[in-house]
Write an enzyme that holds these catalytic residues in place. Structure first.
Site, mmCIF file in Angstrom:
data_model
loop_
_atom_site.group_PDB
_atom_site.id
_atom_site.type_symbol
_atom_site.label_atom_id
_atom_site.label_comp_id
_atom_site.label_asym_id
_atom_site.label_seq_id
_atom_site.Cartn_x
_atom_site.Cartn_y
_atom_site.Cartn_z
ATOM 1 N N GLU A 144 47.317 38.667 41.913
ATOM 2 C CA GLU A 144 46.727 39.971 42.249
ATOM 3 C C GLU A 144 47.292 40.399 43.589
ATOM 4 O O GLU A 144 47.162 39.692 44.582
ATOM 5 C CB GLU A 144 45.203 39.871 42.273
ATOM 6 C CG GLU A 144 44.619 39.615 40.893
ATOM 7 C CD GLU A 144 45.176 40.564 39.841
ATOM 8 O OE1 GLU A 144 45.195 41.787 40.065
ATOM 9 O OE2 GLU A 144 45.634 40.090 38.776
ATOM 10 N N CYS A 169 42.606 45.855 49.547
ATOM 11 C CA CYS A 169 43.671 46.215 48.610
ATOM 12 C C CYS A 169 43.323 47.523 47.914
ATOM 13 O O CYS A 169 44.196 48.263 47.484
ATOM 14 C CB CYS A 169 43.868 45.110 47.590
ATOM 15 S SG CYS A 169 42.319 44.603 46.856
#
Ligand code: NAD
Length: 514
Positions: A286, A320
């Protein structure tokens, strides 16, 4: 039987009682700062000469903790222990594995403010952000425990008169968990607990700026009854220990969350089959984001400005999922910009111990990187608020907005990972979606609109893993908003979702002739 999953409520700091409790935890943890933490290999503590010094990014003269640092030799030792332990751990009843997670969640819940206080000191998180990080760690433990109990039932397959069939999910082996500093507790605990509850053993390498909160979590797992050797704690250099374990022939999977650059490196290296390796490694990676909030011309403009400011500057833009691009219909551009500037000017920046709206950025490298993008921004757009940094005591940077930025400018394309947002004008809603999709990433996005047809269009065309309507683009909650992105944002593993644990298992079909 466990009660149904419900996410851990956030602490309401408008109650004085909660404020006092939190202050008490901050004072208590302050007294504990500077302690030493060891590696844990096979349940045994290992002290090394070389150390990782974790410092408070808001007050760089304050040491949060000194943590032993794994070498390649110690990483190898941990691998051998994890490999051996896998032979027994994989046979544990999945329900018992889940119960260890529930126990760990209960321990963390009892010590919730203590963990959050560590996050204030070690990660520079304002109170609400630290509290949310701890709540999310609890959620992962509670959620993955329940998911494992479900997964252990297998998925139904057809049987027939002549045979009985069953599809079951068995663990993979030794996994290397490599976590980032920005959700120093939640993501580290989530990746670790998912891998172990599925029956794998783990080598945990936390981020080098936030190893103390990870060391505390290791203590919790032990207290919860996790057998020695299931999770081995090996903080160390990414390029040394990280590369070594990624390349290792006994590594069965790598669960990584971090930057695009490191994610790609891991993906490439893991693809090479090493001598003695008898499987293809699985990589869950990720990675970064360049997340956009689109504002339509038929929209609640106050909601739009609030959503942008909250998503851009929460935890100083170091998520993020942070909004780093606001793409706004030209009819309402000036209004939204003005409202966003007004809200931004109200934000306070400073030591999060004082519960400021924004704390520091992570370290000197992050400070330098963000300040260099502010310089780039001055060339690419108009600085309308913020822009200054001060690293004399901690790594503080003002919340910064650039206006009039071109859709292809670096500020609109590259992950900055700091409190900087670029405003870009779109001619139409379709044009706004086109701009929103024009990066290599595809993590989160949001659309602020009252136009139902536009919502439907965005559902189909806005290419991100997590798309939100009429709210900001941060703040995914375990079990409610499974999280993960497209394209260079990673493998879209959907952490906190119902199919996440499958990534740490392999399916075995059992068919018995009757
Ligand atoms: P990073 O990539 O610098 O580091 C992540 C981890 O990888 C750390 O533990 C680091 O020590 C390790 N590492 C470094 N080099 C390595 C190597 N060669 N081999 C193996 N491991 C290595 O990222 P970071 O600065 O800690 O975190 C910020 C980044 O993470 C941002 O890009 C952010 O967008 C991303 N992130 C993504 C998600 C998501 O769910 N998609 C969530 C949080 C953070």
């Amino acid at each position: 039987m466990a009660v149904p999953y419900k996410h851990e409520p956030f602490t309401d700091f408008s109650f004085e009682e909660n404020v006092q409790e939190f202050k008490k935890a901050l004072n208590q943890v302050k007294k504990e700062l500077g302690k030493e933490y060891d590696l844990v290999i096979g349940g045994k503590k290992v002290t090394t000469e070389e150390k990782i010094i974790s410092v408070n990014p808001a007050n760089i003269s304050e040491v949060v903790g000194t943590v032993s640092k794994a070498s390649k030799d110690l990483a190898e030792k941990a691998m051998q222990v994890a490999d051996k332990t896998f032979q027994t751990w994989k046979k544990w009843d999945p329900e018992v594995r889940a119960e260890i997670l529930f126990k760990a969640a209960a321990i963390v819940r009892r010590r919730k403010h203590e963990f959050s206080a560590y996050l204030v000191y070690e990660a520079g998180k304002p109170w609400n952000e630290a509290d949310a990080d701890t709540a999310e760690a609890i959620d992962f433990l509670e959620y993955y425990g329940r998911q494992m109990i479900e997964l252990a039932k297998g998925y139904p397959v057809e049987s027939r008169k002549i045979e009985n069939n069953r599809l079951s999910y068995i663990p993979l082996g030794v996994g290397v968990v490599i976590s980032p500093w920005n959700f120093a507790f939640a993501i580290m605990a989530g990746m670790t607990s998912a891998a172990l509850v599925a029956g794998n053993t783990v080598l945990l390498k936390p981020a080098s700026t936030t190893p103390v909160v990870a060391a505390k979590f290791i203590e919790v797992l032990e207290e919860a009854g996790l057998p020695a050797g299931v999770v081995n704690f090996i903080p160390g250099s990414g390029s040394e220990v990280g590369d070594y374990l990624v390349d290792h022939p006994k590594t069965r999977f790598i669960s990584f969350t971090g930057s695009k650059e490191v994610g790609i490196r891991i993906y490439e290296r893991a693809a090479k089959v090493q001598e003695g390796q008898i499987w293809l490694k699985r990589v869950v990676a990720e990675m970064g984001g360049k997340d956009t909030i689109v504002v339509d011309n038929q929209a609640d403009l106050d909601l739009a400005a609030e959503s942008i400011v909250k998503s851009a500057f929460g935890f100083s833009g170091q998520k993020c999922s942070a909004c780093s691009r606001a793409v706004i219909h030209e009819d309402v551009y000036d209004d939204v910009l003005e409202k966003a500037i007004k809200l931004t000017k109200k934000l306070t920046v400073g030591d999060p111990i004082e519960n400021t709206s924004m704390g520091p950025v992570n370290d000197q490298a992050a400070f330098d990187k963000v300040m260099s993008y502010i310089d780039i921004g001055k060339e690419e757009g108009m600085l309308v608020t913020g822009g200054k940094g001060d690293n004399s005591k901690g790594y503080f940077i003002e919340p910064t907005i650039f206006s009039g930025v071109d859709a292809h400018a670096r500020l609109m394309q590259e992950e900055i990972f700091g409190p900087v947002v670029a405003f870009c004008k779109a001619k139409t809603f379709d044009h706004a979606l086109e701009i929103a999709n024009n990066t290599d990433y595809g993590l989160t996005g949001a659309v602020i609109t009252n136009n139902r047809a536009h919502i439907e269009k965005a559902k189909q065309e806005f290419y991100v893993g997590n798309l939100y309507f009429n709210r900001g683009c941060t703040g995914a909650i375990v079990g409610y908003h499974p999280f993960g992105g497209f394209n260079m944002s990673g493998t879209d593993s959907k952490a906190g979702g119902p199919d996440y644990l499958l990534l740490f298992t392999q399916a075995k079909l059992l068919s018995e002739q009757l």
